[in-house]
Design an enzyme around this catalytic site. Sequence first.
Site, PDB file in Angstrom:
ATOM      1  N   CYS A 134       0.848  -1.194   0.000  1.00  0.00           N
ATOM      2  CA  CYS A 134       0.000   0.000   0.000  1.00  0.00           C
ATOM      3  C   CYS A 134       0.880   1.239   0.000  1.00  0.00           C
ATOM      4  CB  CYS A 134      -0.877  -0.012   1.252  1.00  0.00           C
ATOM      5  SG  CYS A 134      -1.950   1.421   1.394  1.00  0.00           S
ATOM      6  N   HIS A 186     -10.003   1.565   2.575  1.00  0.00           N
ATOM      7  CA  HIS A 186      -9.449   2.852   3.013  1.00  0.00           C
ATOM      8  C   HIS A 186     -10.542   3.804   3.477  1.00  0.00           C
ATOM      9  CE1 HIS A 186      -5.132   2.670   2.295  1.00  0.00           C
ATOM     10  NE2 HIS A 186      -5.312   2.141   1.107  1.00  0.00           N
ATOM     11  N   HIS A 221      -9.377  -3.506  -1.453  1.00  0.00           N
ATOM     12  CA  HIS A 221      -8.287  -2.795  -0.771  1.00  0.00           C
ATOM     13  C   HIS A 221      -8.598  -1.294  -0.697  1.00  0.00           C
ATOM     14  CE1 HIS A 221      -3.791  -2.113  -0.031  1.00  0.00           C
ATOM     15  NE2 HIS A 221      -4.262  -0.894  -0.263  1.00  0.00           N
ATOM     16  N   GLU A 222      -9.025  -0.727  -1.825  1.00  0.00           N
ATOM     17  CA  GLU A 222      -9.281   0.726  -1.854  1.00  0.00           C
ATOM     18  C   GLU A 222     -10.524   1.091  -1.046  1.00  0.00           C
ATOM     19  OE1 GLU A 222      -6.901   2.431  -2.772  1.00  0.00           O
ATOM     20  OE2 GLU A 222      -5.835   0.888  -3.868  1.00  0.00           O
TER      21      GLU A 222
HETATM   22 ZN   LIG Z   1      -3.764   1.093   0.152  1.00  0.00          ZN
END
Ligand SMILES: [Zn+2]
Length: 130
Positions: A56, A104, A100-101
């Site tokens: 990341c 966030h 993954h995004e």
């Molecule tokens: Zn990330």
Amino acid sequence: LRPAVGIAAIQLGIPKKMLAVVVPDEEGNSQEFALANARIVSESVQLSYLKNGEGCLSVEKEHQGLVPRHARITVKAYDLLQDKEITIKASDYLAIVLQHEIDHFSGTLFYDRINQNDPWHAEKDSIIIE
Ligand SMILES: [Zn+2]
């Protein structure tokens, strides 16, 4: 700067539910999205993992281990590139990058999902992506 396949607005200090991804598909074509308010509306029970774990832009330190993700997801979002509301049925690498995004948005980082007791453990019937 480091190369990446995705980024979320919060990583640039912008507290909005926005993300951008550029992910090659199996034919090597580029799948590009710039999404606002992306949300996962359905997900498979089956899990998948990137074989070598994840990285990341916001995490300097390397964290070893498999990161469990849903193998298939359906995402609804407003795509700023197409200027319309879209539904993405994602699997394989794209599904992992989107999860993954989207993580966030809630401050969840990939290493939060690694099994601390057994980092390389893969669930039965899961998919390992090279
Ligand atoms: Zn990330």
